[in-house]
Motif scaffolding. Structure first.
Motif, PDB file in Angstrom:
ATOM      1  N   SER A 185     -10.247  19.349   6.805  1.00 17.46           N
ATOM      2  CA  SER A 185      -8.659  20.045   7.723  1.00 17.46           C
ATOM      3  C   SER A 185      -9.946  21.324   7.594  1.00 17.46           C
ATOM      4  O   SER A 185      -9.563  22.317   8.954  1.00 17.46           O
ATOM      5  CB  SER A 185      -8.294  19.601   6.635  1.00 17.46           C
ATOM      6  OG  SER A 185      -7.082  20.373   7.665  1.00 17.46           O
ATOM      7  N   MET A 186      -9.996  21.725   6.533  1.00 18.83           N
ATOM      8  CA  MET A 186     -10.784  23.668   6.472  1.00 18.83           C
ATOM      9  C   MET A 186     -12.108  23.993   7.492  1.00 18.83           C
ATOM     10  O   MET A 186     -11.363  24.670   8.297  1.00 18.83           O
ATOM     11  CB  MET A 186     -11.491  23.782   4.890  1.00 18.83           C
ATOM     12  CG  MET A 186     -10.190  23.251   3.553  1.00 18.83           C
ATOM     13  SD  MET A 186     -10.119  23.895   2.425  1.00 18.83           S
ATOM     14  CE  MET A 186     -11.605  25.416   2.906  1.00 18.83           C
ATOM     15  N   ALA A 187     -12.910  22.497   7.661  1.00 13.97           N
ATOM     16  CA  ALA A 187     -13.825  22.704   8.472  1.00 13.97           C
ATOM     17  C   ALA A 187     -13.468  23.010  10.057  1.00 13.97           C
ATOM     18  O   ALA A 187     -13.939  23.824  10.283  1.00 13.97           O
ATOM     19  CB  ALA A 187     -14.803  21.747   8.275  1.00 13.97           C
ATOM     20  N   LEU A 188     -12.925  22.080   9.838  1.00 12.41           N
ATOM     21  CA  LEU A 188     -11.807  22.476  12.177  1.00 12.41           C
ATOM     22  C   LEU A 188     -11.449  23.998  12.450  1.00 12.41           C
ATOM     23  O   LEU A 188     -11.876  23.700  13.035  1.00 12.41           O
ATOM     24  CB  LEU A 188     -10.747  21.198  11.649  1.00 12.41           C
ATOM     25  CG  LEU A 188     -11.728  19.410  11.684  1.00 12.41           C
ATOM     26  CD1 LEU A 188     -10.627  18.333  11.950  1.00 12.41           C
ATOM     27  CD2 LEU A 188     -12.380  19.133  12.804  1.00 12.41           C
ATOM     28  N   ARG A 189     -10.293  24.588  11.008  1.00 12.46           N
ATOM     29  CA  ARG A 189     -10.297  24.942  11.091  1.00 12.46           C
ATOM     30  C   ARG A 189     -11.492  26.743  11.495  1.00 12.46           C
ATOM     31  O   ARG A 189     -10.978  27.373  12.448  1.00 12.46           O
ATOM     32  CB  ARG A 189      -9.330  25.837  10.041  1.00 12.46           C
ATOM     33  CG  ARG A 189      -7.375  25.188   9.779  1.00 12.46           C
ATOM     34  CD  ARG A 189      -7.164  25.457   8.462  1.00 12.46           C
ATOM     35  NE  ARG A 189      -6.582  24.249   8.811  1.00 12.46           N
ATOM     36  CZ  ARG A 189      -4.482  25.055   8.752  1.00 12.46           C
ATOM     37  NH1 ARG A 189      -4.395  26.181   8.619  1.00 12.46           N
ATOM     38  NH2 ARG A 189      -3.822  24.163   8.460  1.00 12.46           N
ATOM     39  N   VAL A 190     -12.062  26.168  10.201  1.00 14.43           N
ATOM     40  CA  VAL A 190     -13.361  27.134  10.749  1.00 14.43           C
ATOM     41  C   VAL A 190     -13.605  27.244  12.280  1.00 14.43           C
ATOM     42  O   VAL A 190     -14.157  28.537  12.642  1.00 14.43           O
ATOM     43  CB  VAL A 190     -14.107  27.417   9.680  1.00 14.43           C
ATOM     44  CG1 VAL A 190     -15.738  27.656   9.732  1.00 14.43           C
ATOM     45  CG2 VAL A 190     -13.855  27.365   8.052  1.00 14.43           C
ATOM     46  N   CYS A 191     -13.916  25.695  12.473  1.00 10.69           N
ATOM     47  CA  CYS A 191     -14.494  25.527  13.854  1.00 10.69           C
ATOM     48  C   CYS A 191     -13.104  25.672  15.237  1.00 10.69           C
ATOM     49  O   CYS A 191     -14.082  25.813  16.696  1.00 10.69           O
ATOM     50  CB  CYS A 191     -14.836  23.790  14.160  1.00 10.69           C
ATOM     51  SG  CYS A 191     -16.130  24.193  13.171  1.00 10.69           S
ATOM     52  N   HIS A 192     -12.254  26.780  14.623  1.00 12.52           N
ATOM     53  CA  HIS A 192     -10.880  26.984  15.699  1.00 12.52           C
ATOM     54  C   HIS A 192     -10.122  25.635  16.247  1.00 12.52           C
ATOM     55  O   HIS A 192     -10.416  26.153  17.299  1.00 12.52           O
ATOM     56  CB  HIS A 192     -11.538  27.662  16.761  1.00 12.52           C
ATOM     57  CG  HIS A 192     -11.885  29.377  16.043  1.00 12.52           C
ATOM     58  ND1 HIS A 192     -11.075  29.348  15.123  1.00 12.52           N
ATOM     59  CD2 HIS A 192     -13.241  29.699  15.590  1.00 12.52           C
ATOM     60  CE1 HIS A 192     -11.536  31.370  14.668  1.00 12.52           C
ATOM     61  NE2 HIS A 192     -13.367  30.767  14.570  1.00 12.52           N
ATOM     62  N   ARG A 193     -10.625  24.152  15.073  1.00 14.01           N
ATOM     63  CA  ARG A 193     -10.267  23.576  16.595  1.00 14.01           C
ATOM     64  C   ARG A 193      -8.663  23.069  15.423  1.00 14.01           C
ATOM     65  O   ARG A 193      -7.719  23.798  14.753  1.00 14.01           O
ATOM     66  CB  ARG A 193     -11.068  22.105  16.235  1.00 14.01           C
ATOM     67  CG  ARG A 193     -12.830  22.379  16.760  1.00 14.01           C
ATOM     68  CD  ARG A 193     -13.412  21.725  16.718  1.00 14.01           C
ATOM     69  NE  ARG A 193     -13.018  19.881  17.689  1.00 14.01           N
ATOM     70  CZ  ARG A 193     -13.420  19.201  17.531  1.00 14.01           C
ATOM     71  NH1 ARG A 193     -14.763  19.339  16.866  1.00 14.01           N
ATOM     72  NH2 ARG A 193     -13.186  18.012  17.829  1.00 14.01           N
ATOM     73  N   PRO A 194      -7.646  21.446  16.255  1.00 18.20           N
ATOM     74  CA  PRO A 194      -6.991  21.926  15.338  1.00 18.20           C
ATOM     75  C   PRO A 194      -7.611  21.009  13.942  1.00 18.20           C
ATOM     76  O   PRO A 194      -7.806  20.256  13.643  1.00 18.20           O
ATOM     77  CB  PRO A 194      -6.515  20.475  16.381  1.00 18.20           C
ATOM     78  CG  PRO A 194      -7.291  20.195  17.323  1.00 18.20           C
ATOM     79  CD  PRO A 194      -8.214  21.649  17.370  1.00 18.20           C
TER      80      PRO A 194
END
Length: 87
Positions: free
Chosen positions: A15-24
């Motif tokens: 979840s955190m990695a997706l946020r860093v990549c500006h994804r849901p």
């Protein structure tokens, strides 16, 4: 270490990695396969975020992941608000 199951920590890291990549941060598909809702991950994500944002305690990790070999991911600016934390 964090007081969470390994699967909760892994799902929170995704979840955190997706946020860093500006994804849901969490999708219905991830919820289905991980068996965690975004709400269930919130406490673990918060704890992990605070650790990540304390850069001085992660000097070796920051240095290692600043190289091109690892995509220089540690050089990305992380705002506390990215993980839902107040500044």
């Amino acid at each position: 270490m964090l007081g969470f199951t390994a699967s909760n920590i892994a799902a929170s890291a995704v979840s955190m990695a997706l946020r860093v990549c500006h994804r849901p941060a969490w999708t219905p598909t991830l919820r289905h396969y991980a068996n965690y809702s975004e709400r269930e991950l919130r406490k673990c994500v918060t704890k992990m975020s605070r650790i990540v944002l304390q850069k001085q305690s992660l000097t070796a990790v920051m240095k290692k992941y600043s190289s091109r070999r690892f995509g220089a991911v540690s050089l990305q600016a992380l705002a506390p608000t990215l993980f839902g934390l107040s500044q």
